[in-house]
Write a protein that holds these residues in place. Structure first.
Motif, short mmCIF file in Angstrom:
data_model
loop_
_atom_site.label_atom_id
_atom_site.label_comp_id
_atom_site.label_asym_id
_atom_site.label_seq_id
_atom_site.Cartn_x
_atom_site.Cartn_y
_atom_site.Cartn_z
N MET A 248 120.92 63.06 114.09
CA MET A 248 120.92 62.74 115.28
C MET A 248 120.03 62.56 116.22
N ASP A 253 119.63 69.84 124.44
CA ASP A 253 120.97 70.20 124.39
C ASP A 253 121.11 70.55 125.85
N LEU A 260 124.52 77.51 117.29
CA LEU A 260 124.89 76.41 115.72
C LEU A 260 124.70 76.92 114.60
N HIS A 308 115.57 68.33 119.18
CA HIS A 308 115.81 68.79 118.10
C HIS A 308 116.05 67.65 117.44
N VAL A 310 118.85 65.21 113.98
CA VAL A 310 119.02 65.84 112.38
C VAL A 310 118.47 64.94 111.89
N ARG A 318 127.21 66.59 105.56
CA ARG A 318 126.48 68.19 105.64
C ARG A 318 127.27 68.72 106.82
N SER A 320 127.70 70.79 110.39
CA SER A 320 127.17 71.84 111.64
C SER A 320 128.61 72.28 112.76
N PHE A 324 129.34 74.99 123.05
CA PHE A 324 128.27 74.47 124.44
C PHE A 324 128.70 75.31 125.25
C1 OGA Z 1 123.68 69.30 118.59
C2 OGA Z 1 122.89 69.56 118.11
C3 OGA Z 1 121.98 70.00 115.25
C4 OGA Z 1 123.04 69.94 113.71
O1 OGA Z 1 124.84 69.24 117.82
O2 OGA Z 1 123.53 69.69 119.46
O3 OGA Z 1 121.44 69.40 117.77
O4 OGA Z 1 122.27 70.70 112.83
N1 OGA Z 1 123.01 70.02 116.11
O5 OGA Z 1 123.94 69.49 113.96
#
Ligand code: OGA
Ligand code: NI
Length: 344
Positions: A248, A253, A260, A308, A310, A318, A320, A324
Motif C-alpha cells: 500500500m 485513513d 487494524l 503509513h 505497507v 501477509r 490484515s 473503518f
Molecule cells: C489500511 C492499512 C495496513 C496493513 O487498510 O488502510 O493501512 O497493515 N492497512 O494492512
C-alpha cells in the motif's frame, strides 16, 4: 541472439500482453498463481518512491505506545486517558491490548478471509466491481481506477451497514464467511464506541463519567452510534522483488479511527514517525489503532492522522483486517474544509 536477449524480448512481450489485456485488474494473487520471477512493470514504483530509498527508512522497528482497555475501563482511567492522548498526538497510532474481543472471533474472521482468497479465481472474481460504493468489492491495488502504478495488494471490502440489507450480497463461499464477519463486526462496533468515548473524554468533549450529566454526555455519543462500518480484508502475496513496489502506498485513513488486526507472523506496516519510516512490531492479541482524517479534523489538528504504508516480502504472504467507521454527520468533510469546522 544471446539467451539473455531472448529472455529480455520474451519478458517485454509478456509485459505488453499484460498491459493490453488489463490483466493486472484481476489481482496480484491471480498473477502470482501463474508464476512470476519478476515484478511486472505495472507495479514498479519510480525510483524515489521505492521503499528502501533512504538508509534510515525501516532500519528500526517501532514498538507503538500500548493502551490497555481493561485499565481504561477501570480505576486507572484518568492516567490511561493521558497515555491515549499522548499516543494520538505523538504517533497517531497505538496498540490496544486486553480489548475484550474473543480470540475465537478474531481467528474465525482471519480464517474466513484467508479461505476466500484461496478460492479459485472464478469464484473470487464474481465479487469484482469498479464501483467504489458497491456493498461487496473484491479488487486490487489502492485505487485501481486511478493508480498508474499498481500496488501489490488484493482486498475484499464488505460494507456492514445496515447488516440485513448487505448480508445477502456478501460472498456465499466460504460457507463460514458471513457468520464470521457478522460476529466480528458486532464485537468491533461496541469496542469502537468505547474507544470513541475515551477519545472524546481525552479531548474534553465529554466529561469524565462520574461528573457528567448522563444525558448530556450520551447526546454526544449518540451521534457516534450510527454510522457506516466497512471491513476490509487485505491480502499481500509474497513478492519476488519487494524493493521495487509496495503493498500500500503512503496514505492516511479517511475515517475517525481505524482498528487494524495486523498479521501476527509477518511484519509489513510502516508508519511515518519523526521524519522516517519505521516498521511496526505487532503485539499478539492486540489491535493497531490509528487516528483517521476525520478525527484529526474533529480535534482541530491536536491528534494526527499519520501517513503509513505497507511493505511486501519475498518469503510469505501477509493478511490484515481493517475496520473503518464513518459518521454521517461528518461525511463530506475533507482536510481542505478544516477551517470551516466549529471548534471542539
Ligand atoms: C489500511 C492499512 C495496513 C496493513 O487498510 O488502510 O493501512 O497493515 N492497512 O494492512
Ligand atoms: Ni491505512
Amino acid at each position: 541472439m544471446s539467451p539473455a536477449f531472448v529472455l529480455e524480448v520474451q519478458t517485454s512481450r509478456e509485459e505488453e500482453e499484460l498491459v493490453e489485456s488489463h490483466e493486472y485488474h484481476d489481482g496480484v494473487k491471480h498473477l502470482c498463481e501463474r508464476g512470476l520471477a519478476k515484478v511486472p512493470r505495472k507495479y514498479i514504483l519510480p525510483a524515489l518512491e521505492r521503499p528502501f530509498m533512504s538508509k534510515k527508512d525501516g532500519a528500526t522497528n517501532l514498538k507503538l505506545p500500548v493502551i490497555d482497555l481493561a485499565k481504561l475501563q477501570g480505576p486507572d482511567r484518568v492516567h490511561t486517558l493521558k497515555s491515549l492522548s499522548k499516543a494520538c498526538e505523538e504517533y497517531g497510532f497505538f496498540q490496544l491490548i486486553n480489548h475484550g474481543i474473543a480470540s475465537e472471533s478474531v481467528l474465525n474472521m482471519f480464517q474466513a478471509a484467508r479461505k476466500f482468497f484461496e478460492l479459485p479465481f472464478e469464484e473470487r472474481s464474481k465479487y469484482m466491481s469498479k464501483d467504489q460504493s458497491a456493498p461487496v468489492r473484491y479488487g486490487t491495488s489502492f485505487n485501481q481506477n486511478k493508480d498508474s502504478v499498481f500496488c501489490w495488494r488484493d482486498f475484499l471490502k464488505l460494507s456492514c451497514h445496515p447488516l440485513s440489507d448487505v448480508l445477502p450480497n456478501w460472498p456465499s463461499s466460504p460457507a463460514e464467511l458471513r457468520q464470521a464477519v457478522v460476529n466480528y463486526s458486532k464485537e468491533t462496533k461496541s469496542l469502537y464506541l468505547m474507544l470513541v468515548k475515551a477519545v472524546l473524554e481525552s479531548l474534553g468533549v465529554v466529561e469524565k463519567a462520574e461528573n457528567a450529566d448522563e444525558n448530556d454526555s450520551c447526546d454526544h455519543l449518540k451521534e457516534f452510534e450510527d454510522g457506516s462500518q466497512l471491513i476490509v480484508a487485505n491480502f499481500y502475496p509474497s513478492c519476488p522483488e519487494p524493493d521495487l513496489t509496495l503493498g500500500m502506498p503512503p496514505h492516511s485513513d479517511y475515517g475517525f479511527l481505524t482498528l487494524l488486526l495486523p498479521d501476527e507472523e509477518v511484519k509489513g506496516l510502516q508508519i511515518q514517525h519523526e521524519g522516517r519510516w519505521v516498521t511496526v512490531e505487532p503485539i499478539p492479541n492486540s489491535f493497531v489503532v490509528n487516528v483517521g482524517d476525520h478525527l484529526e479534523i474533529f480535534s482541530n489538528g491536536r491528534y494526527s492522522s499519520v501517513l503509513h504504508r505497507v511493505l511486501v516480502n519475498p518469503f510469505k504472504s501477509r493478511m490484515s483486517i481493517a475496520s473503518f467507521r464513518e459518521f454521517y454527520w461528518i461525511h463530506g468533510v475533507s482536510r481542505t474544509q478544516e477551517q470551516e469546522l466549529p471548534g471542539v
